[in-house]
Scaffold this motif. Structure first.
Motif, PDB file in Angstrom:
ATOM      1  N   ASN A   1       0.836  -1.192   0.000  1.00 50.46           N
ATOM      2  CA  ASN A   1       0.000   0.000   0.000  1.00 50.46           C
ATOM      3  C   ASN A   1       0.876   1.250   0.000  1.00 50.46           C
ATOM      4  N   ALA A   2       0.635   2.136  -0.958  1.00 55.21           N
ATOM      5  CA  ALA A   2       1.421   3.372  -1.036  1.00 55.21           C
ATOM      6  C   ALA A   2       1.234   4.245   0.199  1.00 55.21           C
ATOM      7  N   ASN A   3       0.143   4.040   0.923  1.00 56.61           N
ATOM      8  CA  ASN A   3      -0.101   4.826   2.136  1.00 56.61           C
ATOM      9  C   ASN A   3       0.290   4.096   3.410  1.00 56.61           C
ATOM     10  N   GLY A   4       1.007   2.991   3.258  1.00 54.53           N
ATOM     11  CA  GLY A   4       1.562   2.351   4.439  1.00 54.53           C
ATOM     12  C   GLY A   4       1.060   0.946   4.682  1.00 54.53           C
ATOM     13  N   ASP A   5       1.957   0.054   5.096  1.00 56.73           N
ATOM     14  CA  ASP A   5       1.613  -1.312   5.498  1.00 56.73           C
ATOM     15  C   ASP A   5       1.697  -1.403   7.018  1.00 56.73           C
ATOM     16  N   ALA A   6       0.882  -2.287   7.578  1.00 58.56           N
ATOM     17  CA  ALA A   6       0.838  -2.426   9.039  1.00 58.56           C
ATOM     18  C   ALA A   6       2.178  -2.900   9.583  1.00 58.56           C
ATOM     19  N   THR A   7       2.792  -3.855   8.881  1.00 59.49           N
ATOM     20  CA  THR A   7       4.060  -4.400   9.330  1.00 59.49           C
ATOM     21  C   THR A   7       4.772  -5.017   8.135  1.00 59.49           C
ATOM     22  N   VAL A   8       6.065  -5.248   8.272  1.00 61.77           N
ATOM     23  CA  VAL A   8       6.858  -5.864   7.195  1.00 61.77           C
ATOM     24  C   VAL A   8       7.749  -6.933   7.827  1.00 61.77           C
ATOM     25  N   GLN A   9       7.816  -8.088   7.172  1.00 60.26           N
ATOM     26  CA  GLN A   9       8.704  -9.158   7.624  1.00 60.26           C
ATOM     27  C   GLN A   9       9.744  -9.409   6.549  1.00 60.26           C
ATOM     28  N   GLY A  10      11.003  -9.367   6.924  1.00 54.35           N
ATOM     29  CA  GLY A  10      12.073  -9.670   5.984  1.00 54.35           C
ATOM     30  C   GLY A  10      13.205 -10.366   6.701  1.00 54.35           C
ATOM     31  N   GLN A  11      14.382 -10.270   6.121  1.00 60.74           N
ATOM     32  CA  GLN A  11      15.518 -10.928   6.768  1.00 60.74           C
ATOM     33  C   GLN A  11      16.828 -10.223   6.441  1.00 60.74           C
ATOM     34  N   ILE A  12      17.810 -10.478   7.295  1.00 61.52           N
ATOM     35  CA  ILE A  12      19.182 -10.089   7.014  1.00 61.52           C
ATOM     36  C   ILE A  12      19.990 -11.377   6.883  1.00 61.52           C
ATOM     37  N   LEU A  13      20.851 -11.413   5.852  1.00 55.08           N
ATOM     38  CA  LEU A  13      21.730 -12.559   5.642  1.00 55.08           C
ATOM     39  C   LEU A  13      23.155 -12.108   5.903  1.00 55.08           C
ATOM     40  N   PHE A  14      23.914 -12.934   6.601  1.00 61.52           N
ATOM     41  CA  PHE A  14      25.306 -12.600   6.901  1.00 61.52           C
ATOM     42  C   PHE A  14      26.230 -13.261   5.889  1.00 61.52           C
ATOM     43  N   GLY A  15      27.276 -12.517   5.503  1.00 62.35           N
ATOM     44  CA  GLY A  15      28.236 -12.993   4.510  1.00 62.35           C
ATOM     45  C   GLY A  15      27.795 -12.637   3.108  1.00 62.35           C
ATOM     46  N   LEU A  16      28.771 -12.391   2.252  1.00 63.53           N
ATOM     47  CA  LEU A  16      28.510 -12.151   0.828  1.00 63.53           C
ATOM     48  C   LEU A  16      29.333 -13.161   0.034  1.00 63.53           C
ATOM     49  N   ALA A  17      28.652 -13.917  -0.809  1.00 59.89           N
ATOM     50  CA  ALA A  17      29.310 -14.913  -1.666  1.00 59.89           C
ATOM     51  C   ALA A  17      30.102 -15.922  -0.838  1.00 59.89           C
ATOM     52  N   THR A  18      29.585 -16.263   0.340  1.00 65.62           N
ATOM     53  CA  THR A  18      30.244 -17.266   1.178  1.00 65.62           C
ATOM     54  C   THR A  18      29.415 -18.529   1.321  1.00 65.62           C
ATOM     55  N   GLN A  19      28.127 -18.438   1.003  1.00 67.79           N
ATOM     56  CA  GLN A  19      27.225 -19.585   1.097  1.00 67.79           C
ATOM     57  C   GLN A  19      26.298 -19.556  -0.114  1.00 67.79           C
ATOM     58  N   THR A  20      25.515 -20.630  -0.257  1.00 66.44           N
ATOM     59  CA  THR A  20      24.614 -20.671  -1.413  1.00 66.44           C
ATOM     60  C   THR A  20      23.533 -19.599  -1.320  1.00 66.44           C
ATOM     61  N   ASP A  21      23.168 -19.196  -0.105  1.00 66.24           N
ATOM     62  CA  ASP A  21      22.051 -18.254   0.016  1.00 66.24           C
ATOM     63  C   ASP A  21      22.470 -16.784  -0.061  1.00 66.24           C
TER      64      ASP A  21
ATOM     65  N   THR B   1      -2.417   3.715  11.416  1.00 67.51           N
ATOM     66  CA  THR B   1      -1.956   2.547  12.169  1.00 67.51           C
ATOM     67  C   THR B   1      -0.819   1.809  11.470  1.00 67.51           C
ATOM     68  N   ALA B   2      -0.429   2.268  10.287  1.00 72.43           N
ATOM     69  CA  ALA B   2       0.645   1.591   9.559  1.00 72.43           C
ATOM     70  C   ALA B   2       2.004   1.950  10.155  1.00 72.43           C
ATOM     71  N   THR B   3       3.018   1.117   9.916  1.00 71.09           N
ATOM     72  CA  THR B   3       4.358   1.407  10.429  1.00 71.09           C
ATOM     73  C   THR B   3       5.413   1.410   9.328  1.00 71.09           C
ATOM     74  N   ALA B   4       5.002   1.117   8.093  1.00 75.02           N
ATOM     75  CA  ALA B   4       5.975   1.054   6.995  1.00 75.02           C
ATOM     76  C   ALA B   4       5.495   1.933   5.850  1.00 75.02           C
ATOM     77  N   PHE B   5       6.291   2.946   5.527  1.00 71.65           N
ATOM     78  CA  PHE B   5       5.903   3.931   4.508  1.00 71.65           C
ATOM     79  C   PHE B   5       6.993   4.034   3.450  1.00 71.65           C
ATOM     80  N   ILE B   6       6.621   3.822   2.199  1.00 73.37           N
ATOM     81  CA  ILE B   6       7.639   3.797   1.144  1.00 73.37           C
ATOM     82  C   ILE B   6       7.836   5.161   0.501  1.00 73.37           C
ATOM     83  N   ASN B   7       6.950   6.107   0.772  1.00 79.67           N
ATOM     84  CA  ASN B   7       7.002   7.395   0.067  1.00 79.67           C
ATOM     85  C   ASN B   7       7.290   8.568   0.990  1.00 79.67           C
ATOM     86  N   LEU B   8       8.089   8.320   2.038  1.00 79.83           N
ATOM     87  CA  LEU B   8       8.348   9.359   3.031  1.00 79.83           C
ATOM     88  C   LEU B   8       9.697  10.035   2.764  1.00 79.83           C
ATOM     89  N   GLY B   9       9.669  11.370   2.712  1.00 75.58           N
ATOM     90  CA  GLY B   9      10.908  12.119   2.502  1.00 75.58           C
ATOM     91  C   GLY B   9      11.021  13.267   3.484  1.00 75.58           C
TER      92      GLY B   9
END
Lengths: 156, 424
Positions: free
Chosen positions: B247-267, B377-385
């Motif tokens: 939603n351009a006006n904000g999502d309630a929450t976002v789930q993602g991940q951080i991966l450690f290492g670059l070009a050290t594992q298959t993922d 009530t959203a916590t994630a906004f993609i168009n904020l400057g």
């Protein structure tokens, strides 16, 4: 460099200024030529001065990458200070007599948070500070003392 | 290389082994179990008492060194714009973890004033065993943020007092700590090792009273350190992988991940094509220029910043005001300092250019919306400057939504790429 400083202090004395009465020692903003030299001493820096029509620019650079640019108007008063470098400068020294105005405004400010730029704008004083570890930039100026025909955008 | 070939040759036998029982020769060819290198990232309203938005949080396991006295600290801000882990003391204490401060050669407690854009953190440096996913940084120097004023305060005339305000407590930070996983290993680096006089960053303190701390130099091994640099493996960088918003006006929450290492594992492989790699300078910056603008500004990709932060001279790009002159509409006070385009949205085009050998150029287009239209009530906004008056360019959290962002740490190689760099 030493000669340069000696000359300035002599000039200040010659013009009958009393630098240590007007503002605390090391005060740059609102201070005079001697205060510029004092800032250079504190940074162990070299001063390079550029006279312009409305004001003089004093650039102070130190060996570890700290840079100060101080703008001095035709009355001899430093009306703007711009900084950049790998560490934050000591604003208590840089802001001089305006430091109290600054701390009062900071205390009253609706804090934008650790990661957002700090901007204080009163009728007497503007302070903008931003950056991140290893790279800090900012400026402080006295709006009332900016020479006619000069814009805050010039103070960079 | 040889082992790989052997593995290929023996692979059918491995299969036999699985079906048919033991096979002594095959065990040497089984690759070691990869270290678990992914950690969940969540964007939500933050710890109790905080109303956060565009803040990516992770949970960090922290232990008293060499012990099983540990705590999982949630809602630690994931920050690609700083280096090193900082945890709020009262949160640690409530979790049963007390870290003992590091001391210098004279036996003084080492404390730090760490300056950020809008203020500082203050408190002792202490070693901790830090675990992120399956990766461990043992005896890692972390900063304990002294929200309880249990340690000595900074000197009254120091930079830490004069520069702005100290942010040590949860409400001020909007987090229980800050996990700095940017492009450097230490937060200060060589500047704090040999300066004369010492920078007002690291201090030696003789007691816990006022007036007992003096600035001093700190060896790299003593400085607050990016945990990723201290991992045994996967220590050359990270990938932050967040989905796009619905939603351009904000999502309630976002789930993602951080991966450690670059070009050290298959993922965590680097894509063979399509990757923009932006080398960074000694400050951790590349450059960014607004299209049509002439000036290239120092720039970084900063998950700890909540918006696209930059100065825009377009008259349509008004700064939100509660009582503006017409035709600008009044804004909620919550958005003061952000952009409220008069005609919303406002599109922006920016050219990024890397520094040094990774000198790619890439144009990024995005939009800034009036945040008063955002979902409350959203916590994630993609168009904020925001950021009028700034002389820098910060690609904050909106940049991360729908992108994989790669951070390559200084003095490491990721495949053929030399750090420090940012890539996407």
């Amino acid at each position: 460099m030493t000669l340069h400083r000696v000359k300035w202090v002599s000039l200040a004395l010659a013009f009958g200024m009393t630098p240590w009465c007007a503002a605390p020692v090391n005060a740059a903003l609102g201070g005079d030529t001697a205060s510029v030299a004092s800032d250079a001493d504190a940074l162990q820096g070299v001063i390079h001065s550029t006279p312009l029509q409305q004001y003089d620019i004093h650039d102070i650079t130190s060996g570890n990458g700290m840079r100060l640019r101080e703008f001095q108007n035709r009355s001899g008063v430093v009306f703007a200070v711009v900084w950049s470098g790998p560490a934050m400068p000591d604003l208590q020294k840089l802001l001089g007599a305006s430091y109290q105005t600054y701390t009062t405004a900071v205390a009253a400010a609706n804090h934008p948070g650790l990661k957002r730029p700090l901007r204080i704008a009163t009728s007497d004083l503007v302070v903008e500070s931003e950056g991140h570890m290893r790279a800090y930039t900012g400026r402080a100026y006295l709006p009332a003392l900016i020479p006619a025909g000069t814009s805050p955008a010039d103070l960079r | 290389m040889r082992i790989t070939h052997l593995f290929v040759v023996l692979a059918p036998c491995l299969l036999c082994a699985c079906i048919g029982g033991s096979n002594g020769t095959a065990t040497n060819t089984v690759p070691p179990t990869p270290t678990v290198n992914t950690l969940a990232v969540v964007v939500d309203a933050g710890p109790a008492g905080v109303s956060a938005f565009n803040r990516p949080y992770v949970t960090v396991k922290v232990c008293v060194p060499g012990s099983t006295t540990c705590a999982n600290i949630d809602h630690v801000l994931l920050d690609t714009g700083s280096w090193g882990l900082r945890l709020v003391r009262s949160v640690l204490t409530a979790s049963g973890v007390t870290l003992t401060p590091s001391t210098d050669a004279q036996g003084k407690t080492i404390q730090e004033c760490a300056a950020f854009s809008g203020g500082q953190t203050w408190g002792p440096v202490a070693p901790a065993d830090v675990t992120l996913a399956g990766e461990v940084a043992a005896k890692l120097p972390v900063q304990v943020l002294d929200d309880t004023n249990s340690s000595a305060p900074p000197p009254s005339t120091s930079v830490c007092v004069s520069s702005g305000s100290v942010h040590n407590a949860v409400p001020e930070l909007g987090a229980n700590g800050i996990l700095g996983v940017g492009v450097f290993a230490q937060d200060c680096g060589t500047l704090c090792v040999n300066a004369t006089p010492a920078q007002e960053i690291y201090y030696g303190c003789t007691a816990t009273a006022a007036g007992v701390c003096t600035a001093e130099n700190a060896a790299l091994a003593v400085q607050v350190t990016n945990p990723v640099s201290a991992f045994a493996t996967d220590n050359n960088g990270v990938i932050i992988d967040l989905p796009g918003l619905k939603n351009a006006n904000g999502d309630a929450t976002v789930q993602g991940q951080i991966l450690f290492g670059l070009a050290t594992q298959t993922d965590n492989a680097l894509p063979a094509t399509g990757l923009t790699v932006l080398g960074a300078d000694a400050s951790g910056d590349f450059t960014a220029a607004l299209s049509g603008g002439t000036k290239a500004l120092p720039a970084l990709i900063d998950s700890g910043s909540d918006d696209y932060a930059f100065a825009d001279s377009d008259p349509n790009m008004a700064t939100c005001l509660t009582n503006p002159p017409p035709p600008q509409q009044p804004s909620s006070a919550q958005w003061s300092g952000y952009y409220c385009p008069i005609v919303s949205p406002q599109s922006v085009s920016v050219v990024n250019t890397g520094v040094g050998s990774n000198n790619a150029t890439n144009t990024v287009q995005f939009a800034i919306h009036n945040p008063n239209t955002f979902i409350a009530t959203a916590t994630a906004f993609i168009n904020l400057g925001g950021g009028q008056g700034s002389t820098r360019f910060i690609w904050g959290m909106p940049f991360f939504y729908g992108r994989k962002v790669y951070i390559g740490i200084d003095k490491t190689m990721s495949g053929t790429l030399k750090g420090p760099f940012y890539a996407y």
